[in-house]
Design a protein around this motif. Structure first.
Motif, PDB file in Angstrom:
ATOM      1  N   ALA A  59       0.857  -1.177   0.000  1.00 16.51           N
ATOM      2  CA  ALA A  59       0.000   0.000   0.000  1.00 16.51           C
ATOM      3  C   ALA A  59       0.894   1.229   0.000  1.00 16.51           C
ATOM      4  CB  ALA A  59      -0.908   0.015   1.228  1.00 16.51           C
ATOM      5  N   ALA A  60       0.641   2.163  -0.923  1.00 14.62           N
ATOM      6  CA  ALA A  60       1.456   3.369  -1.049  1.00 14.62           C
ATOM      7  C   ALA A  60       0.602   4.596  -0.776  1.00 14.62           C
ATOM      8  CB  ALA A  60       2.076   3.442  -2.440  1.00 14.62           C
ATOM      9  N   LEU A  61       0.846   5.255   0.356  1.00 12.27           N
ATOM     10  CA  LEU A  61       0.166   6.492   0.714  1.00 12.27           C
ATOM     11  C   LEU A  61       1.184   7.615   0.552  1.00 12.27           C
ATOM     12  CD1 LEU A  61      -0.947   4.009   2.612  1.00 12.27           C
ATOM     13  CD2 LEU A  61      -2.305   5.832   3.616  1.00 12.27           C
ATOM     14  N   LEU A  62       1.522   7.912  -0.704  1.00 13.92           N
ATOM     15  CA  LEU A  62       2.663   8.759  -1.013  1.00 13.92           C
ATOM     16  C   LEU A  62       2.312   9.771  -2.097  1.00 13.92           C
ATOM     17  CD1 LEU A  62       5.345   5.919  -1.301  1.00 13.92           C
ATOM     18  CD2 LEU A  62       5.047   7.465   0.638  1.00 13.92           C
ATOM     19  N   PRO A  63       2.842  10.998  -1.988  1.00 15.84           N
ATOM     20  CA  PRO A  63       2.668  11.983  -3.061  1.00 15.84           C
ATOM     21  C   PRO A  63       3.719  11.764  -4.147  1.00 15.84           C
ATOM     22  CG  PRO A  63       3.945  12.940  -1.304  1.00 15.84           C
ATOM     23  CD  PRO A  63       3.580  11.542  -0.847  1.00 15.84           C
ATOM     24  N   PRO A  64       3.575  12.390  -5.299  1.00 16.09           N
ATOM     25  CA  PRO A  64       4.655  12.358  -6.286  1.00 16.09           C
ATOM     26  C   PRO A  64       5.947  12.907  -5.684  1.00 16.09           C
ATOM     27  CG  PRO A  64       2.641  13.192  -7.286  1.00 16.09           C
ATOM     28  CD  PRO A  64       2.387  13.119  -5.808  1.00 16.09           C
ATOM     29  N   HIS A  65       7.005  12.158  -5.784  1.00 17.89           N
ATOM     30  CA  HIS A  65       8.273  12.517  -5.128  1.00 17.89           C
ATOM     31  C   HIS A  65       9.327  11.572  -5.677  1.00 17.89           C
ATOM     32  CE1 HIS A  65      11.188  13.155  -1.833  1.00 17.89           C
ATOM     33  NE2 HIS A  65      10.473  14.230  -1.494  1.00 17.89           N
ATOM     34  N   TRP A  66      10.595  11.974  -5.598  1.00 20.19           N
ATOM     35  CA  TRP A  66      11.624  11.071  -6.103  1.00 20.19           C
ATOM     36  C   TRP A  66      11.727   9.807  -5.255  1.00 20.19           C
ATOM     37  CZ3 TRP A  66      15.810   9.442  -3.346  1.00 20.19           C
ATOM     38  CH2 TRP A  66      16.227  10.205  -2.254  1.00 20.19           C
ATOM     39  N   ARG A  67      11.474   9.896  -3.947  1.00 23.51           N
ATOM     40  CA  ARG A  67      11.492   8.690  -3.120  1.00 23.51           C
ATOM     41  C   ARG A  67      10.313   7.774  -3.461  1.00 23.51           C
ATOM     42  NH1 ARG A  67      13.521  12.537   0.513  1.00 23.51           N
ATOM     43  NH2 ARG A  67      15.456  11.925   1.562  1.00 23.51           N
ATOM     44  N   THR A  68       9.173   8.365  -3.791  1.00 21.98           N
ATOM     45  CA  THR A  68       8.033   7.561  -4.215  1.00 21.98           C
ATOM     46  C   THR A  68       8.373   6.799  -5.483  1.00 21.98           C
ATOM     47  OG1 THR A  68       6.511   9.180  -3.251  1.00 21.98           O
ATOM     48  CG2 THR A  68       5.600   7.648  -4.881  1.00 21.98           C
ATOM     49  N   ALA A  69       9.036   7.468  -6.427  1.00 19.79           N
ATOM     50  CA  ALA A  69       9.458   6.787  -7.657  1.00 19.79           C
ATOM     51  C   ALA A  69      10.351   5.604  -7.335  1.00 19.79           C
ATOM     52  CB  ALA A  69      10.190   7.781  -8.571  1.00 19.79           C
ATOM     53  N   ALA A  70      11.302   5.792  -6.424  1.00 17.39           N
ATOM     54  CA  ALA A  70      12.198   4.696  -6.059  1.00 17.39           C
ATOM     55  C   ALA A  70      11.440   3.536  -5.437  1.00 17.39           C
ATOM     56  CB  ALA A  70      13.265   5.208  -5.088  1.00 17.39           C
ATOM     57  N   ALA A  71      10.497   3.846  -4.541  1.00 11.92           N
ATOM     58  CA  ALA A  71       9.737   2.790  -3.875  1.00 11.92           C
ATOM     59  C   ALA A  71       8.880   2.010  -4.868  1.00 11.92           C
ATOM     60  CB  ALA A  71       8.863   3.383  -2.772  1.00 11.92           C
ATOM     61  N   LEU A  72       8.181   2.727  -5.756  1.00  7.64           N
ATOM     62  CA  LEU A  72       7.325   2.054  -6.721  1.00  7.64           C
ATOM     63  C   LEU A  72       8.138   1.213  -7.701  1.00  7.64           C
ATOM     64  CD1 LEU A  72       4.769   4.902  -7.551  1.00  7.64           C
ATOM     65  CD2 LEU A  72       4.443   2.940  -6.036  1.00  7.64           C
ATOM     66  N   LEU A  73       9.208   1.790  -8.235  1.00 11.29           N
ATOM     67  CA  LEU A  73      10.017   1.047  -9.203  1.00 11.29           C
ATOM     68  C   LEU A  73      10.682  -0.159  -8.556  1.00 11.29           C
ATOM     69  CD1 LEU A  73      11.623   4.042 -11.137  1.00 11.29           C
ATOM     70  CD2 LEU A  73       9.772   2.554 -11.915  1.00 11.29           C
ATOM     71  N   GLY A  74      11.117  -0.004  -7.307  1.00 14.60           N
ATOM     72  CA  GLY A  74      11.708  -1.145  -6.607  1.00 14.60           C
ATOM     73  C   GLY A  74      10.705  -2.248  -6.364  1.00 14.60           C
ATOM     74  N   ALA A  75       9.492  -1.877  -5.941  1.00 14.61           N
ATOM     75  CA  ALA A  75       8.448  -2.871  -5.701  1.00 14.61           C
ATOM     76  C   ALA A  75       8.049  -3.563  -6.997  1.00 14.61           C
ATOM     77  CB  ALA A  75       7.239  -2.212  -5.050  1.00 14.61           C
ATOM     78  N   TRP A  76       7.840  -2.773  -8.047  1.00 16.78           N
ATOM     79  CA  TRP A  76       7.423  -3.353  -9.327  1.00 16.78           C
ATOM     80  C   TRP A  76       8.488  -4.256  -9.924  1.00 16.78           C
ATOM     81  CZ3 TRP A  76       5.126   1.975 -10.843  1.00 16.78           C
ATOM     82  CH2 TRP A  76       3.763   1.995 -10.505  1.00 16.78           C
ATOM     83  N   SER A  77       9.763  -3.956  -9.669  1.00 20.22           N
ATOM     84  CA  SER A  77      10.826  -4.802 -10.220  1.00 20.22           C
ATOM     85  C   SER A  77      10.787  -6.205  -9.632  1.00 20.22           C
ATOM     86  CB  SER A  77      12.198  -4.170  -9.972  1.00 20.22           C
ATOM     87  OG  SER A  77      12.577  -4.256  -8.613  1.00 20.22           O
ATOM     88  N   LEU A  78      10.121  -6.370  -8.475  1.00 21.36           N
ATOM     89  CA  LEU A  78       9.989  -7.680  -7.836  1.00 21.36           C
ATOM     90  C   LEU A  78       8.655  -8.354  -8.164  1.00 21.36           C
ATOM     91  CD1 LEU A  78      11.344  -6.902  -4.243  1.00 21.36           C
ATOM     92  CD2 LEU A  78      12.550  -8.056  -6.108  1.00 21.36           C
ATOM     93  N   GLY A  79       7.782  -7.652  -8.873  1.00 21.33           N
ATOM     94  CA  GLY A  79       6.476  -8.226  -9.168  1.00 21.33           C
ATOM     95  C   GLY A  79       5.442  -7.994  -8.087  1.00 21.33           C
TER      96      GLY A  79
END
Length: 247
Positions: A59-79
């Motif tokens: 669950a991501a309760l995050l605004p657009p931000h560079w850290r949000t990008a890192a978290a989403l891309l890291g999570a998605w890279s694992l499926g």
């Protein structure tokens, strides 16, 4: 597919900023593709050590931000399947085949913890963003500070995990393959092209398919503006070629 959009693919030049983020007070953070990819890799390493992988739920309760990008891309890279909580949303979208299944990890911004504490889902792993900048304790309300948690992990970007195109990438059931197609279609409608520097008003475009995936899908750079009053100034200062959502 989303994993195909992960940096540094599609962005030329080691010194070219892939993502520029402005804070409301004007502070600027610029990350190259390699740097953003490194933060995504650290996030993936952290989540892997938490036991997360394909089929896990975040669950991501995050605004657009560079850290949000890192978290989403890291999570998605694992499926991992990610449910988004946007500022204008009355609740976490949690529909589709996995509705009602507990979350494995929660990412939350410090300001949204304060506003939405009563509706934040529980999870065995919880991380808070923005504690160091706000002067709050780095671990707060049972959440681990994101920066501190990811710091020990290597920044080398590993090959993406084998992710099935039909697997759910978001909590509403949209698949990895569909999000990739949606991002490319949106980029085409916005006439985004490789090498574009795209300014995005994050008060208008909070969904990550707009501010993150669409520009990445064509190899464009992302410039996040949190204040509409600063849009013109930032567009000029960054020599931007496009403003997202305008002709």
């Amino acid at each position: 597919m989303i994993p195909e959009l992960l940096p540094p693919a599609g962005v030329a030049g080691a010194d070219v900023p892939l993502l520029v983020h402005y804070e409301p007070d004007g502070r600027r953070t610029a990350l190259t593709a390699a740097q953003l990819g490194g933060w995504a890799a650290r996030t993936a390493g952290l989540l892997h050590d938490c036991g997360l992988g394909s089929g896990s739920r975040a669950a991501a309760l995050l605004p657009p931000h560079w850290r949000t990008a890192a978290a989403l891309l890291g999570a998605w890279s694992l499926g991992v399947t990610v449910s988004f909580r946007l500022a204008a949303t009355a609740g976490l979208p949690d529909v589709g085949p996995n509705a009602g299944v507990p979350f494995d990890v929660v990412f939350a911004a410090r300001d949204r913890l304060g506003s939405w504490l009563e509706s934040i889902p529980d999870a065995p792993h919880r991380f808070v963003f923005g504690t160091s900048a706000s002067g709050d304790p780095r671990d707060v309300l049972g959440y681990r500070d994101f920066d501190t948690a990811v710091a020990p992990y290597p920044a080398d970007v590993p090959p993406p995990a084998l992710v099935r195109p039909g697997a759910a990438a978001s909590g509403d059931g949209t698949t990895y393959g569909q999000w990739g197609s949606i991002a490319r279609e949106l980029a085409d409608r916005q006439d985004l092209r490789p090498g574009d520097r795209v300014v995005i008003d994050t008060t208008e475009h909070e969904h990550p398919v707009k501010w993150l995936l669409a520009p990445l899908s064509v190899g464009a750079s992302i410039i996040l503006c949190p204040d509409p009053a600063q849009l013109s100034t930032i567009t000029t200062a960054e020599s931007a070629t496009r403003v997202f959502g305008t002709s």
